[in-house]
Scaffold this motif. Structure first.
Motif, short mmCIF file in Angstrom:
data_model
loop_
_atom_site.label_atom_id
_atom_site.label_comp_id
_atom_site.label_asym_id
_atom_site.label_seq_id
_atom_site.Cartn_x
_atom_site.Cartn_y
_atom_site.Cartn_z
N UNK A 172 0.82 -1.22 0.00
CA UNK A 172 0.00 0.00 0.00
C UNK A 172 0.85 1.26 0.00
N UNK A 216 1.45 2.18 -3.49
CA UNK A 216 0.25 2.20 -4.33
C UNK A 216 -0.36 3.60 -4.42
N UNK A 217 -0.93 3.89 -5.58
CA UNK A 217 -1.73 5.11 -5.71
C UNK A 217 -3.00 4.95 -4.90
N UNK A 218 -3.52 6.05 -4.36
CA UNK A 218 -4.72 5.94 -3.53
C UNK A 218 -5.97 5.67 -4.37
N UNK A 219 -6.92 4.99 -3.76
CA UNK A 219 -8.22 4.72 -4.39
C UNK A 219 -9.27 5.62 -3.75
N UNK A 243 -13.54 6.09 -3.86
CA UNK A 243 -14.71 5.39 -4.37
C UNK A 243 -15.59 6.25 -5.26
N UNK A 273 -14.36 7.67 -7.99
CA UNK A 273 -13.54 7.85 -9.20
C UNK A 273 -14.41 7.97 -10.46
N UNK A 332 2.33 -2.61 -10.45
CA UNK A 332 3.02 -1.77 -9.46
C UNK A 332 2.08 -0.75 -8.80
N UNK A 333 2.44 0.56 -8.87
CA UNK A 333 1.67 1.54 -8.09
C UNK A 333 0.23 1.69 -8.56
N UNK A 360 -3.41 -1.33 -7.05
CA UNK A 360 -4.48 -1.26 -6.05
C UNK A 360 -5.66 -0.45 -6.58
N UNK A 361 -5.37 0.73 -7.10
CA UNK A 361 -6.43 1.58 -7.64
C UNK A 361 -7.17 0.86 -8.77
N UNK A 398 -15.33 -2.31 -8.74
CA UNK A 398 -16.48 -1.40 -8.76
C UNK A 398 -17.31 -1.60 -10.04
N UNK A 403 -2.03 -7.00 -1.31
CA UNK A 403 -2.95 -5.91 -1.01
C UNK A 403 -4.22 -5.93 -1.83
#
Lengths: 82, 270
Positions: free
Chosen positions: A68, A71-74, A76, A78, B141-142, B145-146, B153, B174
């Motif tokens: 994490x 990782x780029x943030x998520x 909800x 988006x 990679x980065x 997760x997104x 979704x 993750x």
């Protein structure tokens, strides 16, 4: 899972590999420094430093937490940006 | 022990790899359509690639006693140009009926852009129209997760999706939990640098169990190992896991997942 090995057995089996990987990381950081180093605010260096701090904790999910960190943030919502 | 490699890009591998895998017990491979390391210049390049996957690769595999199945789609990396992607999507129906095609894949996201999402929605729409299984690529990679959360979704918002016929691939520590919690198959890819090592894959199996997990090499034109699935089997044995658990991971699970495709015909070896 049918297997529940003793923690000491897992540690003994993995110790040399962990040691080698840590030294490899340390040597890489030394190499970067010898090449002139990075500014303290380099975001990727910060990710590595935060990862190293996580390693020193007893959190049960360190691998996921380090993932994490990288990782780029998520968010909800988006789909509103589409 | 026999095994499947349910996600491998044999079009980028040598015939020697087929031989090595066969000697190790590989009986089935699944080859998703993907990015071949360069952007294709036109839709006919895709047509030829799809012919390669449905005509040539099954023969090359059969020469080594391996059954070759494939997935049709346009990868996320070439999905940014929506108009071009639509030309490729228009090609798919003629290939989806071919006898070795398992469904639509690997599709998904790469940099998680609005255009990638548009193309992905159109691919899912086609899959729903023709009742296909779906195989999703999650980003690297980065972006992983997104992108994985975005894919979940999108799938959650579509009531037509049968989650038991969907694999969300390239899961890592993750991302695997939400994929399994929502009822999908979770792919774990064994890659030397990015994605998971055999050791970390074994850890995830120990944490989450083997139910609905597919392990694959995703071996391609980059640093990768077509013997990654046997490497995981070895790691599991080294840790003392039962042969039945290993077989579930590398044989029973992919057999169950693939068997949901109308085109999957497989007689297990005696």
């Amino acid at each position: 899972m049918p297997i529940a090995p003793a923690a000491s057995d897992v540690f003994d089996r993995e110790f040399l590999g962990v040691r080698a990987r840590l030294i490899d990381i340390a040597a890489t950081l030394d190499r970067i420094d010898r090449a002139g180093g990075l500014p303290d605010d380099n975001p990727r260096l910060d990710q590595i430093r935060r990862s190293a701090r996580l390693l020193a904790t007893d959190a049960p999910d360190r691998a996921a937490q380090i993932q994490m960190l990288f990782s780029l943030p998520y968010r909800d919502d988006w789909q509103k940006a589409r | 022990m026999y095994f499947f490699d349910p996600h491998i890009h044999m079009a980028a591998r040598t015939t020697d790899d087929f031989e090595t895998m066969a000697k190790a017990g590989c009986v089935v491979v699944g080859e998703p359509a993907f990015w071949m390391g360069y952007d294709r210049s036109g839709v006919d390049s895709f047509r030829d690639y799809f012919r390669q996957l449905t005509e040539w690769e099954p023969q090359r595999a059969a020469n080594h006693g391996i059954r070759h199945y494939c997935w049709m789609g346009i990868n996320a990396k070439e999905a940014e140009n929506v108009e071009f992607a639509r030309e490729v999507i228009a090609l798919l129906p003629e290939f989806l009926t071919r006898p070795s095609v398992l469904g639509i894949g690997e599709i998904g996201l790469h940099k998680n852009t609005p255009n990638e999402v548009t193309t992905l929605l159109e691919l899912i729409e086609l899959g729903m129209k023709t009742d296909e299984q779906l195989l999703f690529h999650t980003p690297h990679l980065e972006d992983k997760y997104l992108g994985t959360r975005m894919i979940l979704d999108i799938l959650r918002a579509d009531s037509r999706i049968d989650r038991t016929r969907v694999c969300v691939d390239h899961c890592e520590e993750h991302t695997i939990r939400p994929v399994l919690d929502e009822g999908y198959w979770a792919g774990i890819t064994l890659y030397p640098t990015s994605k998971a090592t055999p050791q970390r894959a074994a850890d995830m199996v120990e944490i989450y169990g083997a139910e609905r997990i597919l392990v694959n090499s995703s071996a391609d034109w980059g640093p990768s190992d077509p013997m990654a699935v046997p490497a995981l089997m070895f790691e599991m044995r080294r840790r003392g896991h039962a042969e039945s658990l290993i077989q579930q991971l590398v044989y029973d699970n992919p057999l169950k997942f693939f068997s949901q495709s109308r085109n999957f015909q497989f007689t297990p070896p005696e």
